[in-house]
Design an enzyme around this catalytic site. Structure first.
Site, PDB file in Angstrom:
ATOM      1  N   ASP A 268       0.840  -1.198   0.000  1.00 54.53           N
ATOM      2  CA  ASP A 268       0.000   0.000   0.000  1.00 54.53           C
ATOM      3  C   ASP A 268       0.878   1.252   0.000  1.00 54.53           C
ATOM      4  O   ASP A 268       1.689   1.431   0.915  1.00 54.53           O
ATOM      5  CB  ASP A 268      -0.882  -0.079   1.268  1.00 54.53           C
ATOM      6  CG  ASP A 268      -2.049   0.873   1.243  1.00 54.53           C
ATOM      7  OD1 ASP A 268      -2.125   1.698   0.326  1.00 54.53           O
ATOM      8  OD2 ASP A 268      -2.880   0.780   2.162  1.00 54.53           O
ATOM      9  N   GLY A 308      -5.169   3.278  -7.891  1.00 56.38           N
ATOM     10  CA  GLY A 308      -5.552   3.346  -9.299  1.00 56.38           C
ATOM     11  C   GLY A 308      -4.930   4.489 -10.067  1.00 56.38           C
ATOM     12  O   GLY A 308      -5.380   4.834 -11.160  1.00 56.38           O
ATOM     13  N   ASP A 329     -10.427   4.131  -1.046  1.00 60.05           N
ATOM     14  CA  ASP A 329     -11.074   3.124  -0.200  1.00 60.05           C
ATOM     15  C   ASP A 329     -12.591   3.108  -0.342  1.00 60.05           C
ATOM     16  O   ASP A 329     -13.238   4.154  -0.309  1.00 60.05           O
ATOM     17  CB  ASP A 329     -10.734   3.392   1.265  1.00 60.05           C
ATOM     18  CG  ASP A 329      -9.263   3.157   1.563  1.00 60.05           C
ATOM     19  OD1 ASP A 329      -8.474   3.002   0.607  1.00 60.05           O
ATOM     20  OD2 ASP A 329      -8.914   3.123   2.750  1.00 60.05           O
TER      21      ASP A 329
HETATM   22  C1  GLA Z   1      -5.338   2.247   2.856  1.00 57.64           C
HETATM   23  C2  GLA Z   1      -5.877   1.142   1.944  1.00 57.64           C
HETATM   24  C3  GLA Z   1      -6.908   0.332   2.704  1.00 57.64           C
HETATM   25  C4  GLA Z   1      -6.283  -0.255   3.964  1.00 57.64           C
HETATM   26  C5  GLA Z   1      -5.680   0.854   4.806  1.00 57.64           C
HETATM   27  C6  GLA Z   1      -4.863   0.314   5.955  1.00 57.64           C
HETATM   28  O1  GLA Z   1      -6.334   3.171   3.163  1.00 57.64           O
HETATM   29  O2  GLA Z   1      -6.423   1.680   0.787  1.00 57.64           O
HETATM   30  O3  GLA Z   1      -7.419  -0.707   1.891  1.00 57.64           O
HETATM   31  O4  GLA Z   1      -5.313  -1.206   3.610  1.00 57.64           O
HETATM   32  O5  GLA Z   1      -4.817   1.681   4.044  1.00 57.64           O
HETATM   33  O6  GLA Z   1      -4.289   1.327   6.714  1.00 57.64           O
END
Ligand code: GLA
Length: 501
Positions: A268, A308, A329
Site C-alpha cells: 500500500d 488506481g 477506499d
Molecule cells: C489504505 C488502503 C486500505 C487499507 C488501509 C490500511 O487506506 O487503501 O485498503 O489497507 O490503508 O491502513
C-alpha cells in the site's frame, strides 16, 4: 504577517546590514522538533543560505525530506510552502517565528495542524536524524508467474476490524471461513491487513507486534485448514495506519514474509507517496518489492494498492502484480460502492488471467447497505471479474449473508476462466445493462436499477451479442427462466444476474 520576496529581503540586507545580517546567521543550521510518534513524525528543520538565497528542509518520519518551497525570510521569521504529504495536493503554508531561544512553528499537513516549538540542534543532531535514501532498481519487466489465473478470492481484515486485529481473531476467522462453507465456495486467502507490525530488530528484521506472537505459527494454523495467508506492508516508511513500512528493508521483509509462509502481500503506497514523487518512481518502488518477492522463490500473490493512479493497469503486471486497486477506499454505503462499481473499476482491457483490476474489498455483511444494495455489490463485482475479498466478521454472519457470499452461480461468473472483465453495454436513465462473455460461449448479463424507485429494466439479444437465446438462467435464484423473457422489475438500487446461452 506579510512576507516580502527574497529579492526585497536581499536589498534590505544591503541597505540595513545591522538589521538583516543577524537573523541570517541565527537561522542557518538545524532546528529540532521535540521527539514524537505523532503523524507526521517531525524530526528537524534545516536552513542554509547560499548564493541563490535561503533554502530549507523539513524532515519527517512519514515523508522523509520535504523541501521548503517559496521560502521567505524576514527578520528572524520564516514562511514557506511544503507538499501536503502528497505532491498531487495543493501545497500548505508554514511559518516559523522567534520564540524564546527557539522558534514557534505552525502549518498544516494532510489532516494535521502543526503548532509546536523547535530548538537549536547541532551538526551531530542533523546527522543522527537524517532520513536515509535508498536507490530504486533499474527498470525491468517481470515475467508472468502463473498465479492468479482467476481473480483472487479471500477475506481481508481491514473493512470490518481496521487495525484492531490479533492472532486469535484471525484464527477464528479462518475457522469460520471453513465452517461456513465459504472456503469450499472458493474463498482461499486469509489476509491480515494493516496493524500486525511491531518494530524492527537491531539487524532490521521486521517483528510483529504483541498481538501477533508468532507469525509462522499463525500461517501454519491457516495452512492446516486448507487456506492461504496474506499480509500487508508499504513501500513508504509508514503504513496508512502509522505502522512501520518496508522502506529501506524491502528484500529483508520479503524474505521474512516467505520464511513465515506468507502467500499474498498487499503493498500500500501510503507515506510512499511523499517519497516517490513521480509515476516512474512509484512504479519502480512497486517493481522493487515484486522482484524481492520473486527472489524468495515462494509463490506470493502481489496486490498493488496505489489507488488506481498513473494508469496502473498498463504496468501492474510488469512489476509482478497480480491485482491492482482502481480506486481509493470503499465505504459501507451505497454511494461509495456504486460510485466505484459503476464508474471506477479500471480499464477492462487491462484485466485477464494473471492480472486483475481491484475495485477494493467487499462490504457485504457489514450492515451499511440494504439486501438489494449488497446484491448489487456482489453482482457488479462478479460481472467485472473483480477479486472477491470478504470484508465482514465471518463469526457473526447471518444465513442471508452466507447465502449472498457463497452463491456458486455468481462466483462462477466472477471466476470464469476466460477472465474477461464485463462492461456496461447500455445505460437508460437509472437502468444499466452490463455483459461479460464466458468461456463456454455463454454470456452473463447484469441488469441494474440505480434509481430510487422500482422500475422495469430490459435487455435485448444484441446487448448479449447473441443471435438467439436458447437458455436463460436467473443466477441469484439458481433456476432456469423463460428464454424469451427480456424484462425484470427491479427494486430501487437492485440488480438481476442472468446467464444466457
Ligand atoms: C489504505 C488502503 C486500505 C487499507 C488501509 C490500511 O487506506 O487503501 O485498503 O489497507 O490503508 O491502513
Amino acid at each position: 504577517m506579510m512576507f516580502r520576496s527574497a529579492a526585497v529581503a536581499a536589498l534590505l540586507a544591503l541597505a540595513s546590514p545591522v538589521y538583516a545580517a543577524k537573523p541570517a546567521t541565527d537561522l542557518a543550521g538545524t532546528w529540532l522538533f521535540a521527539p514524537s510518534d505523532d503523524y507526521p513524525g517531525l524530526r528537524m528543520m534545516r536552513l542554509s543560505r547560499g548564493a541563490t538565497g535561503w533554502q530549507g528542509m523539513v524532515t519527517s518520519d512519514w515523508y522523509g525530506d520535504l523541501r521548503m518551497r517559496g521560502l521567505e525570510v524576514e527578520g528572524g521569521s520564516l514562511s514557506f510552502l511544503i507538499d501536503n504529504g502528497n505532491p498531487r495536493l495543493p501545497a500548505r503554508r508554514w511559518t516559523a517565528e522567534p520564540s524564546g531561544s527557539g522558534m514557534h512553528v505552525t502549518g498544516d499537513i494532510w489532516h494535521r495542524h502543526v503548532d509546536t516549538q523547535v530548538r537549536r540542534g547541532t551538526p551531530a543532531d542533523a546527522a543522527r536524524l537524517a532520513f536515509p535514501t535508498y536507490p530504486l532498481p533499474a527498470p525491468a519487466t517481470l515475467k508472468p508467474d502463473g498465479q492468479a489465473s482467476t481473480p483472487p478470492m479471500e477475506w481481508s481484515s481491514w473493512n470490518h476490524f481496521a487495525a484492531a486485529i490479533d492472532d486469535r481473531t484471525i484464527r477464528e476467522i479462518a475457522d469460520h471461513l471453513v465452517s461456513s462453507g465459504l472456503r469450499d465456495a472458493g474463498y482461499r486467502y486469509i489476509n491480515v491487513d494493516d496493524g500486525w507490525q511491531g518494530d524492527r530488530a537491531p539487524d532490521g528484521t521486521i517483528r510483529p507486534n504483541a498481538r501477533f506472537p508468532d507469525m509462522k505459527a499463525l500461517a501454519d494454523y491457516v495452512h492446516a485448514r486448507g487456506l492461504k495467508i496474506g499480509i500487508y506492508s508499504s513501500p513508504g516508511p509508514k503504513t496508512c495506519a502509522g505502522f512501520v513500512g518496508s522502506h529501506g528493508h524491502v528484500a529483508q521483509d520479503a524474505a521474512s514474509f516467505a520464511a513465515w509462509g506468507i502467500d499474498y502481500l498487499k503493498y500500500d503506497l501510503c507515506s510512499g507517496e511523499g517519497l516517490y514523487r513521480t509515476a516512474a518512481e512509484v512504479k519502480l518502488a512497486y517493481q522493487e518489492m515484486g522482484q524481492a518477492l520473486r527472489a524468495t522463490g515462494r509463490p506470493i500473490v502481489y496486490s498493488l494498492c496505489q489507488y488506481g493512479r498513473d494508469r496502473v493497469g498498463t504496468w501492474g503486471r510488469d512489476v509482478g502484480g497480480h491485482l491492482w486497486r482502481t480506486t481509493g477506499d470503499i465505504e459501507d454505503t451505497y454511494a461509495s460502492m456504486s460510485g466505484i462499481g459503476f464508474d471506477r473499476n479500471g480499464d477492462p482491457a487491462a484485466a485477464g488471467p494473471g492480472g486483475w483490476n481491484d475495485p477494493d474489498m467487499l462490504e457485504a455483511g457489514n450492515g451499511g447497505m440494504s439486501d438489494d444494495e449488497y446484491r448489487t455489490h456482489m453482482t457488479l463485482w462478479a460481472i467485472m471479474a473483480a477479486p472477491l475479498m470478504l470484508g465482514n466478521d465471518l463469526r457473526t454472519m447471518s444465513p442471508a449473508t452466507i447465502a449472498l457470499l457463497e452463491n456458486r452461480g455468481v462466483i462462477a461468473i466472477d471466476q470464469d476462466p476466460l477472465g474477461r472483465q464485463g462492461r456496461r453495454i447500455r445505460k437508460d436513465g437509472g437502468a444499466e445493462i452490463w455483459a461479460k462473455p464466458l468461456r463456454d460461449g455463454s454470456v452473463a448479463i447484469a441488469l441494474f436499477n440505480r434509481s430510487e424507485a422500482a422500475r422495469p429494466v430490459a435487455f435485448t439479444a444484441e446487448d448479449a451479442s447473441l443471435k438467439r437465446i436458447g437458455s436463460l438462467r436467473d443466477v441469484w435464484a439458481g433456476v432456469p427462466d423463460n428464454p424469451a423473457r427480456r424484462s425484470w422489475t427491479l427494486p430501487a438500487h437492485g440488480a438481476v444476474l442472468l446467464r444466457l446461452k
